[in-house]
Design a protein around this motif. Structure first.
Motif, PDB file in Angstrom:
ATOM      1  N   ASP A  77       0.812  -1.225   0.000  1.00 34.62           N
ATOM      2  CA  ASP A  77       0.000   0.000   0.000  1.00 34.62           C
ATOM      3  C   ASP A  77       0.839   1.267   0.000  1.00 34.62           C
ATOM      4  O   ASP A  77       0.306   2.366   0.193  1.00 34.62           O
ATOM      5  CB  ASP A  77      -0.980   0.006   1.183  1.00 34.62           C
ATOM      6  N   THR A  78       2.148   1.132  -0.246  1.00 36.86           N
ATOM      7  CA  THR A  78       2.964   2.342  -0.423  1.00 36.86           C
ATOM      8  C   THR A  78       2.995   2.803  -1.881  1.00 36.86           C
ATOM      9  O   THR A  78       3.535   3.870  -2.166  1.00 36.86           O
ATOM     10  CB  THR A  78       4.401   2.128   0.073  1.00 36.86           C
ATOM     11  N   PHE A  79       2.442   1.999  -2.798  1.00 39.82           N
ATOM     12  CA  PHE A  79       2.257   2.450  -4.181  1.00 39.82           C
ATOM     13  C   PHE A  79       0.942   3.222  -4.250  1.00 39.82           C
ATOM     14  O   PHE A  79      -0.132   2.654  -4.025  1.00 39.82           O
ATOM     15  CB  PHE A  79       2.226   1.257  -5.145  1.00 39.82           C
ATOM     16  N   TRP A  80       1.024   4.503  -4.541  1.00 37.73           N
ATOM     17  CA  TRP A  80      -0.150   5.379  -4.608  1.00 37.73           C
ATOM     18  C   TRP A  80      -0.360   5.791  -6.061  1.00 37.73           C
ATOM     19  O   TRP A  80       0.400   6.618  -6.594  1.00 37.73           O
ATOM     20  CB  TRP A  80       0.038   6.612  -3.737  1.00 37.73           C
ATOM     21  N   ASN A  81      -1.365   5.242  -6.686  1.00 35.64           N
ATOM     22  CA  ASN A  81      -1.647   5.495  -8.098  1.00 35.64           C
ATOM     23  C   ASN A  81      -2.978   6.230  -8.220  1.00 35.64           C
ATOM     24  O   ASN A  81      -3.981   5.808  -7.656  1.00 35.64           O
ATOM     25  CB  ASN A  81      -1.740   4.168  -8.867  1.00 35.64           C
ATOM     26  N   GLY A  82      -2.981   7.338  -8.978  1.00 34.63           N
ATOM     27  CA  GLY A  82      -4.239   8.053  -9.159  1.00 34.63           C
ATOM     28  C   GLY A  82      -4.030   9.444  -9.702  1.00 34.63           C
ATOM     29  O   GLY A  82      -2.943   9.809 -10.165  1.00 34.63           O
TER      30      GLY A  82
ATOM     31  N   LYS B 275       1.299  19.222  -4.976  1.00 35.06           N
ATOM     32  CA  LYS B 275       1.817  20.077  -3.887  1.00 35.06           C
ATOM     33  C   LYS B 275       0.948  21.327  -3.684  1.00 35.06           C
ATOM     34  O   LYS B 275       0.595  21.638  -2.518  1.00 35.06           O
ATOM     35  CB  LYS B 275       3.270  20.469  -4.166  1.00 35.06           C
ATOM     36  N   PRO B 276       0.553  22.078  -4.727  1.00 32.58           N
ATOM     37  CA  PRO B 276      -0.301  23.252  -4.484  1.00 32.58           C
ATOM     38  C   PRO B 276      -1.630  22.899  -3.816  1.00 32.58           C
ATOM     39  O   PRO B 276      -2.160  23.709  -3.039  1.00 32.58           O
ATOM     40  CB  PRO B 276      -0.506  23.829  -5.878  1.00 32.58           C
ATOM     41  N   MET B 277      -2.189  21.729  -4.121  1.00 33.17           N
ATOM     42  CA  MET B 277      -3.439  21.338  -3.460  1.00 33.17           C
ATOM     43  C   MET B 277      -3.250  21.181  -1.957  1.00 33.17           C
ATOM     44  O   MET B 277      -4.108  21.573  -1.167  1.00 33.17           O
ATOM     45  CB  MET B 277      -3.938  20.018  -4.055  1.00 33.17           C
ATOM     46  N   ILE B 278      -2.130  20.608  -1.543  1.00 31.05           N
ATOM     47  CA  ILE B 278      -1.847  20.433  -0.114  1.00 31.05           C
ATOM     48  C   ILE B 278      -1.523  21.776   0.521  1.00 31.05           C
ATOM     49  O   ILE B 278      -1.984  22.083   1.626  1.00 31.05           O
ATOM     50  CB  ILE B 278      -0.698  19.443   0.094  1.00 31.05           C
ATOM     51  N   ASP B 279      -0.755  22.587  -0.172  1.00 30.00           N
ATOM     52  CA  ASP B 279      -0.371  23.891   0.384  1.00 30.00           C
ATOM     53  C   ASP B 279      -1.590  24.768   0.651  1.00 30.00           C
ATOM     54  O   ASP B 279      -1.630  25.525   1.630  1.00 30.00           O
ATOM     55  CB  ASP B 279       0.590  24.614  -0.564  1.00 30.00           C
ATOM     56  N   LYS B 280      -2.610  24.668  -0.202  1.00 27.04           N
ATOM     57  CA  LYS B 280      -3.808  25.483  -0.037  1.00 27.04           C
ATOM     58  C   LYS B 280      -4.740  24.948   1.032  1.00 27.04           C
ATOM     59  O   LYS B 280      -5.668  25.636   1.467  1.00 27.04           O
ATOM     60  CB  LYS B 280      -4.548  25.577  -1.373  1.00 27.04           C
ATOM     61  N   GLY B 281      -4.519  23.672   1.434  1.00 30.08           N
ATOM     62  CA  GLY B 281      -5.351  23.096   2.480  1.00 30.08           C
ATOM     63  C   GLY B 281      -6.627  22.491   1.971  1.00 30.08           C
ATOM     64  O   GLY B 281      -6.900  22.423   0.788  1.00 30.08           O
TER      65      GLY B 281
ATOM     66  N   ALA C  55      -4.065  13.779  -3.238  1.00 32.99           N
ATOM     67  CA  ALA C  55      -4.126  14.855  -2.244  1.00 32.99           C
ATOM     68  C   ALA C  55      -5.077  14.496  -1.112  1.00 32.99           C
ATOM     69  O   ALA C  55      -4.777  14.734   0.073  1.00 32.99           O
ATOM     70  CB  ALA C  55      -4.549  16.163  -2.910  1.00 32.99           C
ATOM     71  N   GLU C  56      -6.211  13.913  -1.443  1.00 34.17           N
ATOM     72  CA  GLU C  56      -7.176  13.513  -0.412  1.00 34.17           C
ATOM     73  C   GLU C  56      -6.579  12.454   0.507  1.00 34.17           C
ATOM     74  O   GLU C  56      -6.791  12.475   1.728  1.00 34.17           O
ATOM     75  CB  GLU C  56      -8.449  12.992  -1.081  1.00 34.17           C
ATOM     76  N   ARG C  57      -5.835  11.536  -0.072  1.00 32.35           N
ATOM     77  CA  ARG C  57      -5.207  10.488   0.728  1.00 32.35           C
ATOM     78  C   ARG C  57      -4.067  11.041   1.588  1.00 32.35           C
ATOM     79  O   ARG C  57      -3.833  10.577   2.711  1.00 32.35           O
ATOM     80  CB  ARG C  57      -4.673   9.400  -0.203  1.00 32.35           C
ATOM     81  N   LEU C  58      -3.392  12.048   1.089  1.00 38.54           N
ATOM     82  CA  LEU C  58      -2.208  12.578   1.751  1.00 38.54           C
ATOM     83  C   LEU C  58      -2.524  13.536   2.896  1.00 38.54           C
ATOM     84  O   LEU C  58      -1.769  13.596   3.884  1.00 38.54           O
ATOM     85  CB  LEU C  58      -1.330  13.282   0.708  1.00 38.54           C
ATOM     86  N   ARG C  59      -3.600  14.276   2.801  1.00 34.72           N
ATOM     87  CA  ARG C  59      -3.866  15.348   3.778  1.00 34.72           C
ATOM     88  C   ARG C  59      -3.838  14.881   5.228  1.00 34.72           C
ATOM     89  O   ARG C  59      -3.276  15.574   6.098  1.00 34.72           O
ATOM     90  CB  ARG C  59      -5.194  16.027   3.459  1.00 34.72           C
ATOM     91  N   PRO C  60      -4.422  13.720   5.572  1.00 31.37           N
ATOM     92  CA  PRO C  60      -4.365  13.309   6.984  1.00 31.37           C
ATOM     93  C   PRO C  60      -2.941  13.072   7.494  1.00 31.37           C
ATOM     94  O   PRO C  60      -2.655  13.298   8.668  1.00 31.37           O
ATOM     95  CB  PRO C  60      -5.189  12.020   7.011  1.00 31.37           C
ATOM     96  N   TYR C  61      -2.045  12.615   6.615  1.00 34.22           N
ATOM     97  CA  TYR C  61      -0.646  12.449   7.014  1.00 34.22           C
ATOM     98  C   TYR C  61      -0.003  13.809   7.286  1.00 34.22           C
ATOM     99  O   TYR C  61       0.775  13.958   8.240  1.00 34.22           O
ATOM    100  CB  TYR C  61       0.136  11.727   5.920  1.00 34.22           C
TER     101      TYR C  61
END
Length: 316
Positions: free
Chosen positions: A264-269, A310-316, A275-281
């Motif tokens: 589950d460390t391969f993230w394809n999409g 990256k811009p999606m995460i930076d914007k919150g 970004a949705e998967r990453l935000r909680p981390y």
């Protein structure tokens, strides 16, 4: 707003050296914070006997091909080299790169390459992690300009170990990879400037709690440690297209899908899906994300990671 830091780890297997250099130059131009490679002498995905490059020599070459990205092994195998030599390699890379080196280190895990090369693999993870703790303490001291003499009963026999020149950086950062709760995370708490981990969100939440307890016990502020999340991105407009590209890369690396389909460390999409998967981390404290990239290296993922995700995460 979050200022997400980004890094790329180039798999050093199944690639030509010109391929590696071209990818590194692209990563540097795109503005990534970090550029990493492995420390393995046998391939770790698929056929172990396929081509692979040695880590420290590769980093020295990449230092000359890049201008701004920081450089390190994710992570170095402590069992491969005497820690004094590792500290010297890191300081030398720091001079070659004009202050961009990171000393990445871990306990090592791949038995086959140790057996084939006649390198001491110890009696198990526990012993190797004891060696790691002793080694990192010595490397930190030497890189800071101190002398190290070993205490009786340890793995190493340092005798007034000291080095010149010191690194260009006043404090060359040490990255420790791994999440073992009893030993690795305690070593992270004692010595690490950066910690690399990967896994499901609930597991990472637990590991952060364990690390916080170790930090409290050793008198360290956990906020001094940069949390870095490892994953393996393939970015396309749809998950289906990303998976097609990923499967082709695994075939190039002689890696049966049965070996990786449950990883589950391969993230394809799409960037939006990742970004949705990453935000909680990121909310948990992992403000640096390092994506491992298999050969043949994927320019589209490189560009979309920093240009869209990256811009999606930076914007919150």
């Amino acid at each position: 707003m979050t200022d997400l830091k980004t890094g790329i780890l180039l798999w050093s297997q199944a690639a030509t050296w010109p391929d590696v250099v071209d990818a590194a130059k692209r990563i540097d131009r795109l503005g990534y914070d970090h550029l990493w490679t492995w420390d393995h002498v046998y391939a770790i995905f698929g056929d172990p006997y396929q081509p692979i490059f040695e880590g420290w020599a590769a980093l020295s070459g990449l230092a000359m091909a890049t201008e701004r990205t920081r450089l390190g092994l994710l992570v170095g195998a402590n069992t491969f080299r005497n820690p004094g030599l590792t500290a010297k390699l890191a300081a030398t890379l720091d001079h070659i790169s004009d202050g961009r080196a990171i000393l990445g280190i871990g306990g090592a895990w791949f038995g086959l390459e140790h057996q084939a090369h006649g390198m001491d693999f110890g009696t198990g993870f526990g012993q190797r992690l004891d060696w790691l703790d002793e080694a990192v303490g010595a490397m930190r001291a030497v890189l800071d300009g101190k002398s190290v003499t070993s205490q009786p009963g340890g793995r190493y026999n340092f005798d007034d170990l000291r080095h010149q020149p010191l690194p260009v950086q006043p404090h060359l950062p040490i990255m420790i990879g791994g999440s073992g709760e009893k030993k690795t995370l305690r070593t992270v708490a004692k010595y690490a400037d950066m910690w690399n981990a990967m896994g499901p969100l609930d597991m990472m939440t637990h590991k952060v709690d364990v690390l916080r307890r170790h930090c409290d016990e050793v008198g360290r502020d956990i906020n001094e440690i940069e949390f870095t999340l490892g994953c393996k991105l393939t970015l396309r407009d749809t998950k289906e297209e990303a998976e097609r590209v990923w499967k082709a890369a695994m075939e190039h690396n002689r890696t049966p899908m049965s070996n990786v389909e449950d990883d589950d460390t391969f993230w394809n999409g799409s960037p939006e899906q990742i970004a949705e998967r990453l935000r909680p981390y990121v909310d948990l404290g992992f403000r640096t994300v390092i994506s491992e990239q298999a050969a043949p290296y994927d320019p589209e993922t490189f560009e979309r990671f920093v240009g869209e995700l990256k811009p999606m995460i930076d914007k919150g």
